[in-house]
Design a protein around this motif. Structure first.
Motif, PDB file in Angstrom:
ATOM      1  N   MET A   1       0.840  -1.204   0.000  1.00 70.05           N
ATOM      2  CA  MET A   1       0.000   0.000   0.000  1.00 70.05           C
ATOM      3  C   MET A   1       0.873   1.252   0.000  1.00 70.05           C
ATOM      4  N   LYS A   2       0.523   2.219  -0.821  1.00 70.84           N
ATOM      5  CA  LYS A   2       1.301   3.452  -0.903  1.00 70.84           C
ATOM      6  C   LYS A   2       1.139   4.262   0.371  1.00 70.84           C
ATOM      7  N   SER A   3       2.249   4.791   0.888  1.00 71.30           N
ATOM      8  CA  SER A   3       2.183   5.580   2.120  1.00 71.30           C
ATOM      9  C   SER A   3       1.489   6.914   1.847  1.00 71.30           C
ATOM     10  N   LYS A   4       0.852   7.433   2.882  1.00 69.75           N
ATOM     11  CA  LYS A   4       0.135   8.694   2.750  1.00 69.75           C
ATOM     12  C   LYS A   4       1.094   9.873   2.811  1.00 69.75           C
ATOM     13  N   ASN A   6       1.999  13.850   3.953  1.00 69.87           N
ATOM     14  CA  ASN A   6       1.830  14.617   5.180  1.00 69.87           C
ATOM     15  C   ASN A   6       1.050  15.902   4.920  1.00 69.87           C
ATOM     16  N   LEU A   7       0.460  16.438   5.981  1.00 65.95           N
ATOM     17  CA  LEU A   7      -0.179  17.752   5.928  1.00 65.95           C
ATOM     18  C   LEU A   7       0.703  18.719   6.709  1.00 65.95           C
ATOM     19  N   TYR A   8       1.324  19.668   6.009  1.00 62.76           N
ATOM     20  CA  TYR A   8       2.232  20.634   6.634  1.00 62.76           C
ATOM     21  C   TYR A   8       1.487  21.938   6.937  1.00 62.76           C
ATOM     22  N   LEU A   9       1.568  22.388   8.182  1.00 61.05           N
ATOM     23  CA  LEU A   9       0.959  23.642   8.593  1.00 61.05           C
ATOM     24  C   LEU A   9       2.032  24.715   8.522  1.00 61.05           C
ATOM     25  N   ILE A  10       1.896  25.602   7.537  1.00 60.71           N
ATOM     26  CA  ILE A  10       2.961  26.536   7.174  1.00 60.71           C
ATOM     27  C   ILE A  10       2.629  27.954   7.643  1.00 60.71           C
ATOM     28  N   PRO A  11       3.323  28.474   8.650  1.00 59.05           N
ATOM     29  CA  PRO A  11       3.087  29.862   9.077  1.00 59.05           C
ATOM     30  C   PRO A  11       3.560  30.837   8.007  1.00 59.05           C
ATOM     31  N   PRO A  76     -13.009  17.316   2.826  1.00 59.56           N
ATOM     32  CA  PRO A  76     -12.289  16.040   2.666  1.00 59.56           C
ATOM     33  C   PRO A  76     -11.576  15.916   1.327  1.00 59.56           C
ATOM     34  N   ASP A  77     -12.166  16.503   0.257  1.00 60.36           N
ATOM     35  CA  ASP A  77     -11.542  16.417  -1.070  1.00 60.36           C
ATOM     36  C   ASP A  77     -10.175  17.086  -1.095  1.00 60.36           C
ATOM     37  N   PHE A  78      -9.993  18.114  -0.258  1.00 66.13           N
ATOM     38  CA  PHE A  78      -8.717  18.822  -0.235  1.00 66.13           C
ATOM     39  C   PHE A  78      -7.572  17.906   0.199  1.00 66.13           C
ATOM     40  N   LEU A  79      -7.911  16.850   0.922  1.00 64.69           N
ATOM     41  CA  LEU A  79      -6.880  15.948   1.449  1.00 64.69           C
ATOM     42  C   LEU A  79      -6.696  14.689   0.596  1.00 64.69           C
ATOM     43  N   ASN A  80      -7.438  14.594  -0.502  1.00 65.81           N
ATOM     44  CA  ASN A  80      -7.282  13.421  -1.370  1.00 65.81           C
ATOM     45  C   ASN A  80      -5.848  13.230  -1.849  1.00 65.81           C
ATOM     46  N   PRO A  81      -5.112  14.328  -2.175  1.00 69.67           N
ATOM     47  CA  PRO A  81      -3.713  14.118  -2.577  1.00 69.67           C
ATOM     48  C   PRO A  81      -2.886  13.394  -1.508  1.00 69.67           C
ATOM     49  N   CYS A  82      -3.136  13.695  -0.241  1.00 72.05           N
ATOM     50  CA  CYS A  82      -2.413  13.013   0.837  1.00 72.05           C
ATOM     51  C   CYS A  82      -2.692  11.516   0.823  1.00 72.05           C
ATOM     52  N   LEU A  83      -3.945  11.160   0.543  1.00 72.57           N
ATOM     53  CA  LEU A  83      -4.323   9.745   0.497  1.00 72.57           C
ATOM     54  C   LEU A  83      -3.631   9.015  -0.646  1.00 72.57           C
ATOM     55  N   HIS A  84      -3.145   9.795  -1.640  1.00 70.56           N
ATOM     56  CA  HIS A  84      -2.440   9.206  -2.781  1.00 70.56           C
ATOM     57  C   HIS A  84      -0.929   9.439  -2.701  1.00 70.56           C
ATOM     58  N   GLY A  85      -0.460   9.731  -1.496  1.00 66.59           N
ATOM     59  CA  GLY A  85       0.979   9.807  -1.275  1.00 66.59           C
ATOM     60  C   GLY A  85       1.622  11.156  -1.499  1.00 66.59           C
ATOM     61  N   LYS A  86       0.833  12.210  -1.737  1.00 65.56           N
ATOM     62  CA  LYS A  86       1.401  13.532  -1.980  1.00 65.56           C
ATOM     63  C   LYS A  86       1.270  14.426  -0.747  1.00 65.56           C
ATOM     64  N   ILE A 115      -3.795  10.912   8.620  1.00 67.96           N
ATOM     65  CA  ILE A 115      -2.771  11.629   7.856  1.00 67.96           C
ATOM     66  C   ILE A 115      -1.869  12.357   8.852  1.00 67.96           C
ATOM     67  N   LYS A 116      -0.579  12.234   8.701  1.00 68.11           N
ATOM     68  CA  LYS A 116       0.351  12.882   9.630  1.00 68.11           C
ATOM     69  C   LYS A 116       0.299  14.396   9.479  1.00 68.11           C
ATOM     70  N   VAL A 117       0.131  15.090  10.605  1.00 69.75           N
ATOM     71  CA  VAL A 117       0.086  16.544  10.622  1.00 69.75           C
ATOM     72  C   VAL A 117       1.420  17.077  11.151  1.00 69.75           C
ATOM     73  N   VAL A 118       2.042  17.977  10.388  1.00 73.08           N
ATOM     74  CA  VAL A 118       3.365  18.509  10.751  1.00 73.08           C
ATOM     75  C   VAL A 118       3.274  20.026  10.932  1.00 73.08           C
ATOM     76  N   PRO A 119       3.252  20.525  12.185  1.00 73.22           N
ATOM     77  CA  PRO A 119       3.228  21.974  12.406  1.00 73.22           C
ATOM     78  C   PRO A 119       4.637  22.550  12.298  1.00 73.22           C
ATOM     79  N   LEU A 120       4.780  23.654  11.584  1.00 74.77           N
ATOM     80  CA  LEU A 120       6.078  24.291  11.423  1.00 74.77           C
ATOM     81  C   LEU A 120       6.144  25.573  12.250  1.00 74.77           C
TER      82      LEU A 120
END
Length: 237
Positions: A1-4, A6-11, A76-86, A115-120
């Motif tokens: 299975m392709k890994s998901k 990340n969602l990066y929170l960019i200040p 939810p559609d905004f996060l579809n790329p994450c579900l496809h590894g982007k 989906i992994k959330v990464v705060p910067l």
């Protein structure tokens, strides 16, 4: 299975200053490697991306717009790329995504979808104001916008003052910039003379102004806050 992905929170910056003045190099490095973003305003987001990563191809960017006009069912559609590894980045209009910002809705869905959330790291006007206020940073509450109705607003100010006194808690709130002067007038007229009020505006900009005084002292020395992004903090001892 392709890994998901990340969602990066960019200040981003809190105003029209150079990103290098307030943002670490990790922000540029992250943006350099992303092509998909969730933003509040496409025009300002593109301008920010171009400013921090000028060599990045603008046509290659895919931007989803998240603001008060966006339908919840689209989130939810905004996060579809994450579900496809982007990987996907979230950029708010000013400061940190998810803090007094609609990005929090996307973050919640990301957790639901594992989906992994990464705060910067970056500037938060709320925390910077509290740091500079001299008030209680151990216990505080952010209250967002107060009621527009004059009577309701005054009642809420009294409630916040009482909560501050009873809990030894700093009370933080904001106002629409063009109503800032009226807000300061209301604060000083409603609160007790010895209640501490911090006014923090244009944070990180060359016009930055941060002062903590009693309500009585503010009455004698008001400041023009019209159309200047401002954080208000009160504390009653």
């Amino acid at each position: 299975m392709k890994s998901k992905g990340n969602l990066y929170l960019i200040p981003c910056t809190l105003g029209d200053n150079e990103p290098i003045e307030v943002l670490p190099i990790t922000i540029k490095e992250t943006i350099d490697h992303l092509n998909i973003f969730i933003v509040e305003n496409e025009k300002t987001a593109r301008r920010f991306i171009k400013k921090i990563a000028p060599s990045k191809s603008q046509p290659s960017l895919k931007l989803f717009v998240l603001n008060k006009h966006t339908e919840d069912t689209d989130f939810p559609d905004f996060l579809n790329p994450c579900l496809h590894g982007k990987h996907v980045g979230v950029i708010s209009e000013a400061g940190c995504p998810g803090i007094a910002d609609p990005g929090a809705d996307i973050v919640k869905i990301a957790h639901d979808k594992n989906i992994k959330v990464v705060p910067l790291v970056g500037p938060s006007s709320i925390l910077l104001a509290l740091m500079a206020s001299g008030m209680n940073g151990q216990s505080f509450a952010f209250n967002g916008y107060l009621p527009i109705d004059k009577g309701d607003r005054k009642q809420e100010l009294r409630r916040l003052e009482r909560a501050s006194f009873e809990n030894n808690q700093s009370q933080v709130f904001i106002e629409t910039p063009y109503r800032n002067n009226k807000m300061l007038e209301d604060i000083t007229s409603v609160l007790a003379n010895d209640t501490q009020i911090c006014v923090a505006c244009d944070i990180t900009l060359s016009t930055e102004f941060i002062k903590t005084k009693t309500a009585n002292q503010w009455k004698k020395n008001m400041v023009d806050l019209h159309k200047r992004p401002t954080i208000f903090i009160i504390h009653k001892s």
